[in-house]
Design a protein around this motif. Structure first.
Motif, PDB file in Angstrom:
ATOM      1  N   GLN A   1     -43.881 -34.623 -25.324  1.00  0.00           N
ATOM      2  CA  GLN A   1     -44.980 -35.511 -24.963  1.00  0.00           C
ATOM      3  C   GLN A   1     -46.309 -34.984 -25.484  1.00  0.00           C
ATOM      4  O   GLN A   1     -47.372 -35.257 -24.910  1.00  0.00           O
ATOM      5  N   VAL A   2     -46.261 -34.267 -26.577  1.00  0.00           N
ATOM      6  CA  VAL A   2     -47.482 -33.736 -27.172  1.00  0.00           C
ATOM      7  C   VAL A   2     -48.275 -34.866 -27.799  1.00  0.00           C
ATOM      8  O   VAL A   2     -47.729 -35.719 -28.501  1.00  0.00           O
ATOM      9  N   GLN A   3     -49.551 -34.869 -27.547  1.00  0.00           N
ATOM     10  CA  GLN A   3     -50.465 -35.812 -28.163  1.00  0.00           C
ATOM     11  C   GLN A   3     -51.657 -35.071 -28.741  1.00  0.00           C
ATOM     12  O   GLN A   3     -52.128 -34.091 -28.165  1.00  0.00           O
ATOM     13  N   SER A  25     -52.618 -32.184 -26.165  1.00  0.00           N
ATOM     14  CA  SER A  25     -52.362 -32.329 -24.740  1.00  0.00           C
ATOM     15  C   SER A  25     -51.283 -31.365 -24.285  1.00  0.00           C
ATOM     16  O   SER A  25     -50.491 -30.856 -25.090  1.00  0.00           O
ATOM     17  N   GLY A  26     -51.256 -31.139 -22.980  1.00  0.00           N
ATOM     18  CA  GLY A  26     -50.271 -30.244 -22.419  1.00  0.00           C
ATOM     19  C   GLY A  26     -50.752 -28.814 -22.353  1.00  0.00           C
ATOM     20  O   GLY A  26     -51.665 -28.416 -23.086  1.00  0.00           O
ATOM     21  N   SER A  99     -45.987 -27.742 -34.903  1.00  0.00           N
ATOM     22  CA  SER A  99     -45.693 -26.953 -33.722  1.00  0.00           C
ATOM     23  C   SER A  99     -44.843 -25.749 -34.078  1.00  0.00           C
ATOM     24  O   SER A  99     -44.217 -25.677 -35.142  1.00  0.00           O
ATOM     25  N   GLU A 103     -41.991 -29.306 -35.226  1.00  0.00           N
ATOM     26  CA  GLU A 103     -42.281 -30.733 -35.203  1.00  0.00           C
ATOM     27  C   GLU A 103     -43.699 -31.001 -35.675  1.00  0.00           C
ATOM     28  O   GLU A 103     -44.613 -30.233 -35.369  1.00  0.00           O
ATOM     29  N   PHE A 105     -47.023 -33.422 -35.704  1.00  0.00           N
ATOM     30  CA  PHE A 105     -47.720 -34.401 -34.887  1.00  0.00           C
ATOM     31  C   PHE A 105     -48.961 -34.886 -35.607  1.00  0.00           C
ATOM     32  O   PHE A 105     -49.610 -34.138 -36.342  1.00  0.00           O
TER      33      PHE A 105
END
Length: 116
Positions: A1-3, A25-26, A99, A103, A105
């Motif tokens: 749920q990374v934004q 986020s997170g 990341s 991944e 983003f």
């Protein structure tokens, strides 16, 4: 749920400055590198600058001496300080992150318009 959430874009006169921010986020997000890309209408998506988790940076030749990428590890935030802005810098700017688990983003983008 990374934004990735960008902010700081807007309209500025030639020679002016803006600072873009990109916050992940997170509380457990970690990255190998983060960067900024931009795309002007009808043009390709180009790398502007990139920074590794260790602080190594690269900047596109077109922005060297004017733009500076930096980071705040504690906040998982990357900044792009843009000085001496030119009309040619007008574009949508996108934040990007790789990341530590491999991944990629992308942020939604923030518009920078340089015009008198």
């Amino acid at each position: 749920q990374v934004q990735l959430v960008e902010s700081g874009g807007g309209l500025v006169q030639p020679g002016g400055s803006l600072r873009l921010s990109c916050a992940a986020s997170g509380s457990i997000f970690t990255y190998n590198s983060m960067g900024w890309y931009r795309q002007a209408p009808g043009k390709e998506l180009d790398l502007v600058a990139r920074i590794t988790g260790g602080g190594t940076t690269i900047h596109a030749d077109s922005v060297k001496g004017r733009f500076t990428i930096s980071k705040d590890n504690a906040k998982n935030t990357v900044y792009l300080q843009m000085n001496s802005l030119k009309p040619e810098d007008t574009a949508a700017y996108y934040c990007n992150a790789l990341s530590t688990w491999g991944e990629v983003f992308w942020g939604q983008g923030t518009q920078v318009t340089v015009s008198s």
